[in-house]
Design a protein around this motif. Structure first.
Motif, short mmCIF file in Angstrom:
data_model
loop_
_atom_site.label_atom_id
_atom_site.label_comp_id
_atom_site.label_asym_id
_atom_site.label_seq_id
_atom_site.Cartn_x
_atom_site.Cartn_y
_atom_site.Cartn_z
N ASN A 85 -9.12 -15.31 15.57
CA ASN A 85 -8.80 -13.71 14.97
C ASN A 85 -9.10 -13.94 13.56
N PHE A 86 -9.11 -12.67 12.90
CA PHE A 86 -9.24 -12.53 11.50
C PHE A 86 -8.13 -11.95 11.09
N SER A 87 -7.78 -12.52 9.75
CA SER A 87 -6.84 -12.07 8.90
C SER A 87 -6.43 -10.60 8.98
N VAL A 136 -8.13 -9.07 5.52
CA VAL A 136 -9.40 -8.60 5.45
C VAL A 136 -9.95 -7.57 6.42
N GLU A 137 -9.12 -7.47 7.50
CA GLU A 137 -9.42 -6.16 8.41
C GLU A 137 -9.07 -4.95 7.66
#
Length: 373
Positions: free
Chosen positions: A3-5, A8-9
């Motif tokens: 997953n992305f943080s 940052v999303e």
């Protein structure tokens, strides 16, 4: 897939970049915030000398070379009367990193940061990257930052507020009375004032003032840069300063994110700070001529625009569809909402381009205005 943080999303590519990508290669670019002057020769020569003599081969101190920081301190003592210790200066990778480490060092997740709306795109994004919440504060009708609006927006969760004069995207310059108020608010409410002063030398009407001149506590951190002062955007050399305790915390972020600013750029910036300032006066006079050309053109077209007092931006009020009509006709302007919801109904125009292109762009803007009014 990992997953992305969440941080940052919460951010996206700048709306300014989206406009650039939508335009043709031969478009007239009124969207780029970059002086169209060369870097001063003495600054270039200092970098070349540092490279050729090997001085630029190694890391500098994390804060930057002592001689650069002394030059920065001398500049601010001369310009603002600030008794600045060179030990309380950090050389950074442009003003952008200076803003980043100032917020990272002072803001926790869940805090609030008050930002001007419309305001420079990085304020919102960098606040979100800390995990904090940006709180947009509307500007006055003349696009200056209103101290009363900042004070009214402060809550128990407010960690900092950002001010910017001369301003991007507005070109507005805060009065001495307003800047004194920024300092008072920071002192009395025990919140940090982050003062972005990267356009400091480009003032046409009035004078530049810094909150750090008037603060009675260590409540102000100042961000500045060689980029716009000396037409050195590509060199990526800025600085941040404040009290020793604040610099110590910002240094903790800087040393892991960056280690040190580019050595050749540090020597170039030092030379710019110590050398002939004639280019500064030349740039300011040229930008003022271009501002007047632009405002005269807007007046003929019928476009309403608060008079910019500094930087090299104007933020006229424009009809819906104006930006797209300009893009379709080969002129890049940036929609005001790229700088915040209160920028809606405006466009940002950078007049850091030559006068012949400005005149051509005004003809195009006249057609775009007629098509959308």
């Amino acid at each position: 897939m990992p997953n992305f943080s969440d941080r940052v999303e919460r951010i996206s590519i700048s709306g300014i970049r989206e406009v650039f990508e939508a335009a043709g290669d031969d478009a007239i670019n009124l969207g780029l915030g970059q002086p169209d002057f060369p870097t001063p020769d003495h600054a270039r020569r200092a970098a070349v000398d540092a490279i050729e003599t090997g001085k630029a081969d190694a890391y500098t101190e994390n804060k930057g070379t002592r001689s650069l920081r002394e030059a920065v301190a001398e500049k601010h003592r001369a310009d603002q009367g600030v008794d600045l210790d060179p030990a309380d200066v950090i050389a950074t990778a442009g003003g952008s990193e200076a803003l980043h480490i100032a917020l990272e060092a002072h803001v926790d997740a869940g805090d609030e940061v008050l930002i001007p709306d419309p305001g420079f795109v990085s304020y919102d994004a960098l606040t979100k990257l800390t995990g904090a919440e940006p709180v947009p504060v509307p500007l006055r009708d003349d696009l200056t930052i209103d101290p009363a609006a900042i004070e009214a927006a402060i809550t128990d969760d407010t960690a900092a507020f950002v001010v910017n004069s001369p301003g991007n995207p507005t070109g507005a310059v805060s009065s001495e009375a307003d800047v004194r108020e920024f300092a008072r608010i920071a002192d009395e409410h025990d919140v940090l004032c982050v003062s972005d002063e990267v356009y400091e030398y480009t003032v046409f009407d009035g004078d530049h003032y810094s909150p750090i001149e008037f603060a009675e506590t260590d409540s102000v951190v100042v961000v500045n840069s060689a980029s716009k002062l000396f037409s050195m955007t590509g060199w990526r050399l800025g600085w941040v300063y404040g009290s020793g305790e604040r610099v110590d915390r910002m240094l903790r972020v800087h040393q892991y994110a960056q280690a040190c600013a580019s050595a050749p750029a540090q020597y170039a910036a030092e030379a710019a700070l110590r050398g002939d300032r004639g280019v500064v006066d030349e740039m300011t006079a040229s930008f003022e001529r271009r501002r007047d050309l632009l405002l005269d053109g807007f007046d003929e077209i019928g476009i309403d625009c608060p008079t910019p007092q500094g930087a090299f931006y104007a933020m006229p009020r424009v009809p819906d569809g104006f930006v797209d009509e300009c893009l379709d006709r080969g002129v890049i302007v940036v929609p005001g909402e790229a700088f915040g919801e209160n920028g809606r109904g405006h466009a940002r125009i950078s007049y850091a381009t030559d006068e012949s292109e400005l005149r051509e762009a005004l003809d195009v803007m006249a057609d775009a205005y007629e098509a959308t009014k």
